[in-house]
Design a protein around this motif. Sequence first.
Motif, PDB file in Angstrom:
ATOM      1  N   VAL A  24      -4.639  -0.323  -1.332  1.00 14.49           N
ATOM      2  CA  VAL A  24      -5.598  -1.516  -1.147  1.00 14.49           C
ATOM      3  C   VAL A  24      -6.834  -0.931  -0.256  1.00 14.49           C
ATOM      4  O   VAL A  24      -6.755  -0.277   0.792  1.00 14.49           O
ATOM      5  N   PRO A  26       0.836  -1.005   0.029  1.00 13.66           N
ATOM      6  CA  PRO A  26      -0.058   0.074   0.011  1.00 13.66           C
ATOM      7  C   PRO A  26       0.711   1.268   0.144  1.00 13.66           C
ATOM      8  O   PRO A  26       1.778   1.496   0.679  1.00 13.66           O
ATOM      9  N   ASP A  72      -7.005  -8.924  -2.531  1.00  8.90           N
ATOM     10  CA  ASP A  72      -7.064  -7.527  -2.315  1.00  8.90           C
ATOM     11  C   ASP A  72      -7.731  -7.023  -3.426  1.00  8.90           C
ATOM     12  O   ASP A  72      -7.707  -7.117  -4.633  1.00  8.90           O
ATOM     13  N   VAL A 109      -8.053  -3.359  -5.125  1.00  7.13           N
ATOM     14  CA  VAL A 109      -7.178  -2.270  -5.230  1.00  7.13           C
ATOM     15  C   VAL A 109      -7.421  -1.068  -5.869  1.00  7.13           C
ATOM     16  O   VAL A 109      -8.502  -1.247  -7.020  1.00  7.13           O
TER      17      VAL A 109
END
Length: 230
Positions: A185, A162, A194, A196
């Motif tokens: 994220v 991140p 995840d 994103v």
Amino acid sequence: METLVDRLQKALSAKKLSWSKASTMIGLSPQAPSKWKKGQISRETLEKLAGILEVDVGWLMTGGEPISAQAEKTQPVITQEYGNVKPTGKTLREIPVLDFVQAGLWRDVVYDGLHPKGRTYTSYEGIDPKAVFSLTIDGMSMAPEFLPGDEIVVDAAKAPVPGSLVVAQEIQHGSALTTFKKYRVIGVNEHGVDIVELVPLNPDFPTYNSLQIEISIIGVVVQHHREFKY
């Protein structure tokens, strides 16, 4: 009498590198040294080897006194203390410039996998030298920090976290499209993957979400090169 091969072996031993490892570090196959040991080696290859071995290419070729040592006899020795800058001690490596990357909307990938747009240099050392390459910025979505014409160095072997700046790819109608954005994220889907977002630094441009389009991360941006214009 000491030969070029003898000097190469001496330099490799000093860096604790094998012949095959040195070959892969400069982008050649592990089998290439079999020709080097027969004296079949180009000036370009020698220059690359000199770079990773941190020796003078003239010394490799002739066994004569290194150019740097000759220069020390005629140039004054600088012994001053450094103020707000200091030498990095890192060696520059040559890497390919593959293509332009759009800092904005998605852009077609022009690189054909064989012919890079050019060459540039980096001091970055990743875990896999073959996975490090450069791209040129084209677009304003990452302005003012990244402007058109700037170069970014990308490590395709590095996993994003991140906040990473990344180069991402999407497939649209059979074509690979790329963009340059910040990696964020925002959650996890039902499969534990995840969710994103690809976020621009310039708020006037759109954010992309992996729930809406299929996104693949090509690599993480590790360096930013900008030419100053006066």
